[in-house]
Design a protein around this motif. Structure first.
Motif, PDB file in Angstrom:
ATOM      1  N   PRO A  78       0.821  -1.224   0.000  1.00 38.15           N
ATOM      2  CA  PRO A  78       0.000   0.000   0.000  1.00 38.15           C
ATOM      3  C   PRO A  78       0.853   1.272   0.000  1.00 38.15           C
ATOM      4  O   PRO A  78       1.940   1.307   0.583  1.00 38.15           O
ATOM      5  N   ILE A  79       0.348   2.285  -0.673  1.00 37.50           N
ATOM      6  CA  ILE A  79       0.997   3.600  -0.726  1.00 37.50           C
ATOM      7  C   ILE A  79      -0.014   4.649  -0.271  1.00 37.50           C
ATOM      8  O   ILE A  79      -1.151   4.668  -0.743  1.00 37.50           O
ATOM      9  N   ASP A  80       0.408   5.493   0.654  1.00 42.56           N
ATOM     10  CA  ASP A  80      -0.449   6.575   1.128  1.00 42.56           C
ATOM     11  C   ASP A  80      -0.512   7.654   0.056  1.00 42.56           C
ATOM     12  O   ASP A  80       0.508   8.269  -0.289  1.00 42.56           O
ATOM     13  N   ALA A  81      -1.686   7.884  -0.481  1.00 47.08           N
ATOM     14  CA  ALA A  81      -1.840   8.848  -1.569  1.00 47.08           C
ATOM     15  C   ALA A  81      -1.723  10.293  -1.096  1.00 47.08           C
ATOM     16  O   ALA A  81      -1.421  11.190  -1.892  1.00 47.08           O
ATOM     17  N   GLY A  82      -1.929  10.532   0.188  1.00 44.81           N
ATOM     18  CA  GLY A  82      -1.929  11.894   0.701  1.00 44.81           C
ATOM     19  C   GLY A  82      -0.673  12.695   0.378  1.00 44.81           C
ATOM     20  O   GLY A  82      -0.759  13.826  -0.127  1.00 44.81           O
ATOM     21  N   PRO A  83       0.529  12.156   0.639  1.00 42.17           N
ATOM     22  CA  PRO A  83       1.752  12.920   0.392  1.00 42.17           C
ATOM     23  C   PRO A  83       2.169  12.995  -1.077  1.00 42.17           C
ATOM     24  O   PRO A  83       3.179  13.620  -1.392  1.00 42.17           O
ATOM     25  N   LEU A  84       1.422  12.360  -1.960  1.00 43.11           N
ATOM     26  CA  LEU A  84       1.791  12.352  -3.377  1.00 43.11           C
ATOM     27  C   LEU A  84       1.244  13.613  -4.051  1.00 43.11           C
ATOM     28  O   LEU A  84       0.123  13.635  -4.540  1.00 43.11           O
ATOM     29  N   HIS A  85       2.047  14.649  -4.096  1.00 42.34           N
ATOM     30  CA  HIS A  85       1.615  15.907  -4.695  1.00 42.34           C
ATOM     31  C   HIS A  85       1.953  15.981  -6.186  1.00 42.34           C
ATOM     32  O   HIS A  85       1.340  16.742  -6.930  1.00 42.34           O
ATOM     33  N   CYS A  86       2.962  15.209  -6.618  1.00 38.98           N
ATOM     34  CA  CYS A  86       3.321  15.127  -8.034  1.00 38.98           C
ATOM     35  C   CYS A  86       3.892  13.745  -8.288  1.00 38.98           C
ATOM     36  O   CYS A  86       4.178  12.995  -7.355  1.00 38.98           O
ATOM     37  N   TRP A  87       4.051  13.420  -9.566  1.00 43.32           N
ATOM     38  CA  TRP A  87       4.489  12.067  -9.882  1.00 43.32           C
ATOM     39  C   TRP A  87       5.893  11.767  -9.369  1.00 43.32           C
ATOM     40  O   TRP A  87       6.232  10.607  -9.113  1.00 43.32           O
ATOM     41  N   ARG A  88       6.712  12.783  -9.172  1.00 46.54           N
ATOM     42  CA  ARG A  88       8.047  12.557  -8.619  1.00 46.54           C
ATOM     43  C   ARG A  88       7.991  12.049  -7.177  1.00 46.54           C
ATOM     44  O   ARG A  88       8.871  11.317  -6.738  1.00 46.54           O
ATOM     45  N   ASP A  89       6.969  12.444  -6.448  1.00 49.03           N
ATOM     46  CA  ASP A  89       6.788  11.901  -5.100  1.00 49.03           C
ATOM     47  C   ASP A  89       6.569  10.394  -5.152  1.00 49.03           C
ATOM     48  O   ASP A  89       7.098   9.641  -4.327  1.00 49.03           O
ATOM     49  N   LEU A  90       5.787   9.965  -6.139  1.00 49.70           N
ATOM     50  CA  LEU A  90       5.538   8.533  -6.296  1.00 49.70           C
ATOM     51  C   LEU A  90       6.805   7.811  -6.736  1.00 49.70           C
ATOM     52  O   LEU A  90       7.120   6.728  -6.231  1.00 49.70           O
ATOM     53  N   SER A  91       7.549   8.395  -7.673  1.00 53.35           N
ATOM     54  CA  SER A  91       8.772   7.753  -8.143  1.00 53.35           C
ATOM     55  C   SER A  91       9.768   7.600  -7.000  1.00 53.35           C
ATOM     56  O   SER A  91      10.486   6.598  -6.916  1.00 53.35           O
ATOM     57  N   ARG A  92       9.795   8.569  -6.081  1.00 51.33           N
ATOM     58  CA  ARG A  92      10.708   8.476  -4.937  1.00 51.33           C
ATOM     59  C   ARG A  92      10.297   7.336  -4.003  1.00 51.33           C
ATOM     60  O   ARG A  92      11.154   6.603  -3.500  1.00 51.33           O
ATOM     61  N   VAL A  93       9.007   7.175  -3.789  1.00 55.79           N
ATOM     62  CA  VAL A  93       8.537   6.064  -2.962  1.00 55.79           C
ATOM     63  C   VAL A  93       8.958   4.732  -3.571  1.00 55.79           C
ATOM     64  O   VAL A  93       9.482   3.843  -2.888  1.00 55.79           O
ATOM     65  N   ILE A  94       8.756   4.593  -4.874  1.00 60.77           N
ATOM     66  CA  ILE A  94       9.080   3.343  -5.556  1.00 60.77           C
ATOM     67  C   ILE A  94      10.580   3.068  -5.497  1.00 60.77           C
ATOM     68  O   ILE A  94      11.014   1.956  -5.153  1.00 60.77           O
ATOM     69  N   GLU A  95      11.399   4.073  -5.829  1.00 61.10           N
ATOM     70  CA  GLU A  95      12.841   3.857  -5.841  1.00 61.10           C
ATOM     71  C   GLU A  95      13.376   3.583  -4.443  1.00 61.10           C
ATOM     72  O   GLU A  95      14.279   2.760  -4.273  1.00 61.10           O
ATOM     73  N   GLN A  96      12.850   4.234  -3.439  1.00 62.66           N
ATOM     74  CA  GLN A  96      13.307   3.982  -2.073  1.00 62.66           C
ATOM     75  C   GLN A  96      12.990   2.550  -1.652  1.00 62.66           C
ATOM     76  O   GLN A  96      13.794   1.905  -0.962  1.00 62.66           O
ATOM     77  N   ARG A  97      11.855   2.049  -2.059  1.00 59.85           N
ATOM     78  CA  ARG A  97      11.518   0.664  -1.736  1.00 59.85           C
ATOM     79  C   ARG A  97      12.463  -0.314  -2.433  1.00 59.85           C
ATOM     80  O   ARG A  97      12.917  -1.296  -1.836  1.00 59.85           O
ATOM     81  N   MET A  98      12.770  -0.040  -3.692  1.00 61.93           N
ATOM     82  CA  MET A  98      13.684  -0.922  -4.418  1.00 61.93           C
ATOM     83  C   MET A  98      15.098  -0.831  -3.870  1.00 61.93           C
ATOM     84  O   MET A  98      15.812  -1.838  -3.776  1.00 61.93           O
ATOM     85  N   LEU A  99      15.513   0.365  -3.490  1.00 61.97           N
ATOM     86  CA  LEU A  99      16.818   0.520  -2.858  1.00 61.97           C
ATOM     87  C   LEU A  99      16.879  -0.241  -1.541  1.00 61.97           C
ATOM     88  O   LEU A  99      17.933  -0.782  -1.175  1.00 61.97           O
ATOM     89  N   GLY A 100      15.761  -0.298  -0.834  1.00 59.90           N
ATOM     90  CA  GLY A 100      15.715  -1.067   0.402  1.00 59.90           C
ATOM     91  C   GLY A 100      15.956  -2.547   0.157  1.00 59.90           C
ATOM     92  O   GLY A 100      16.621  -3.221   0.956  1.00 59.90           O
ATOM     93  N   ILE A 101      15.435  -3.062  -0.952  1.00 60.63           N
ATOM     94  CA  ILE A 101      15.672  -4.467  -1.300  1.00 60.63           C
ATOM     95  C   ILE A 101      17.145  -4.684  -1.623  1.00 60.63           C
ATOM     96  O   ILE A 101      17.773  -5.636  -1.144  1.00 60.63           O
ATOM     97  N   TYR A 102      17.728  -3.792  -2.427  1.00 59.81           N
ATOM     98  CA  TYR A 102      19.153  -3.915  -2.733  1.00 59.81           C
ATOM     99  C   TYR A 102      19.994  -3.842  -1.467  1.00 59.81           C
ATOM    100  O   TYR A 102      20.963  -4.593  -1.305  1.00 59.81           O
ATOM    101  N   ALA A 103      19.640  -2.938  -0.559  1.00 58.76           N
ATOM    102  CA  ALA A 103      20.423  -2.761   0.659  1.00 58.76           C
ATOM    103  C   ALA A 103      20.377  -4.002   1.545  1.00 58.76           C
ATOM    104  O   ALA A 103      21.373  -4.356   2.186  1.00 58.76           O
TER     105      ALA A 103
END
Length: 207
Positions: A78-103
């Motif tokens: 699940p992703i909280d839609a509230g803080p998503l003010h632009c598509w870059r906010d969403l891209s940051r959520v996605i990349e941070q999650r993937m970076l967490g897997i790599y880490a």
């Protein structure tokens, strides 16, 4: 007809083999991996491994599929839609999650970000990337009204691949994805998508 699922005993043996291979991969890299080293680490006969995985590339393909299952799961969370003010906010959520897997998964870094020269594994990774990019596009479309995108190229797949190239450079230079390279990978991901997505997209109404 769907493939028959392995019996419980066979599935347990497969998981035992993959766990041993994952540990070796994390400790020593792809070059040290062989059917015999995996058998020794797993404490089973090499013939038992050959029964399920006829070659090292087949074993690595299974591990690659396992890594990409984790990537797909992070996109499904699940992703909280509230803080998503632009598509870059969403891209940051996605990349941070993937970076967490790599880490948290050295084997994922070895398989996807380290040059190993195994074409079978590279091809499997690219096929999984297509599935990930399609899932990412659906996720973007879930939260924002996307413009018309090219039919002849997959812009989300290319954005992900370009970001991974930056992460791979960090692994090569530092042995890990450093915070600076993590930020640069995100910048590359967003910069490429920004060629096709305007700075602001209309946000879809939350249910």
């Amino acid at each position: 007809m769907s493939a028959r699922k392995p019996r419980a005993s066979s599935q347990a043996r497969i998981e035992q083999i993959l766990a041993a291979a994952r540990t070796l991969l994390a400790e020593q890299g792809v070059a040290a991996l062989s059917i015999y080293t995996v058998a020794e680490r797993a404490g089973i006969a090499p013939s038992s491994i050959y029964h399920f995985f006829p070659s090292v590339p087949a074993l690595l393909q299974a591990l690659t599929a396992d890594v990409h299952r984790a990537f797909r799961a992070c996109l499904q969370a699940p992703i909280d839609a509230g803080p998503l003010h632009c598509w870059r906010d969403l891209s940051r959520v996605i990349e941070q999650r993937m970076l967490g897997i790599y880490a948290g998964d050295p084997a994922a870094r070895q398989l996807i970000l380290v040059q190993h020269g195994l074409s079978e594994v590279t091809q499997a990774d690219r096929q999984h990337d297509i599935e990930l990019s399609q899932q990412t596009r659906v996720l973007f479309d879930q939260y924002f009204e996307l413009p018309a995108l090219p039919d002849d190229i997959d812009v989300f797949a290319l954005a992900m691949e370009l970001g991974d190239r930056v992460y791979a450079r960090s692994i090569h230079q530092h042995g890990e994805i450093t915070p600076r390279f993590a930020e640069e990978g995100l910048r590359v991901f967003e910069a490429y998508l920004g060629l096709y997505l305007p700075p602001f997209l209309r946000k879809r109404a939350s249910d």
